[in-house]
Scaffold this active site. Sequence first.
Site, PDB file in Angstrom:
ATOM      1  N   LYS A 114       0.817  -1.226   0.000  1.00  0.00           N
ATOM      2  CA  LYS A 114       0.000   0.000   0.000  1.00  0.00           C
ATOM      3  C   LYS A 114       0.849   1.273   0.000  1.00  0.00           C
ATOM      4  O   LYS A 114       0.471   2.268  -0.615  1.00  0.00           O
ATOM      5  CB  LYS A 114      -0.958  -0.006   1.193  1.00  0.00           C
ATOM      6  N   ASP A 135     -10.439   2.113   2.452  1.00  0.00           N
ATOM      7  CA  ASP A 135     -10.605   1.324   3.679  1.00  0.00           C
ATOM      8  C   ASP A 135     -11.487   2.044   4.701  1.00  0.00           C
ATOM      9  O   ASP A 135     -12.390   1.453   5.293  1.00  0.00           O
ATOM     10  CB  ASP A 135      -9.237   1.015   4.301  1.00  0.00           C
TER      11      ASP A 135
END
Length: 274
Positions: A70, A107
């Site tokens: 990420k 997220d």
Amino acid sequence: MSPHVTDRYCVFGNPVAHSKSPFIHAAFAAQTDEQIEYTAIAAPLDNFAGAWREFVAQGGRGANVTIPFKEEAFRLCDTISSRARRAGAVNTLLLGKNGLTYGDTTDGIGLVRDLARQGVKLTGARILVLGAGGAVRGVLEPLLAETPASLHIANRTAEKAARLARDFADLGAITGGGFKDVTGGFDLVINGTSASLSGELPPLPDGLFATDATAYDMMYGAEPTVFLCWAGARGARPLDGLGMLVEQAAESFFQWRGKRPDTAAVMATLRESL
């Protein structure tokens, strides 16, 4: 779009064979009548950027990104959303028509939408978040946008939690410290540590939860995590992170295809398969 053209998407990770993302996005595509191909790709640990470039060269239009890439995804983007910039990480890549790579993190949106779907009130709530790693950093901005009364980050290393709180202090009432300083009376406790993976429990006081509190673990599985078992025994409503997984995927799908899929049926099918 020509029926003969199938846009390619994927999830990058390492390891990634266990990922539920191909199933989720295939279900979203069928539901919305979108012609896409979605696969899981194990990118080399030392060359994530190369894996993305190769995927694009083969017709890739976008990707989800999971552990451990990420931060690397964040670094390769040409344009980054404000919430991804805050998080310092990207889990959604989109190739623009101009050939530039756009990055976002979905997220936190996934977490907030799942909590809303399950009737958890965030506005005015006292929230405790356990952990101060990337998973937590990625959800703080969307949580604070819901204007909780307070949000406290507790971590094994107190200074790391305090530093994280300072990074987001301009967005709302947020503090940070060590596990030993945690008192009680929280309406919502979110476990963002990796302790559930090893069956461990952060050191928490028995009086952690307010009346009618919710305990949320970002992890999920066939059985409740140690944290959720502990929380349930102390009167909290236990929720796992399966809904967060599906909701963050739905936001990625919307960014790629401009259609918002129905998540409930996909969650139900996934739950049965665990």
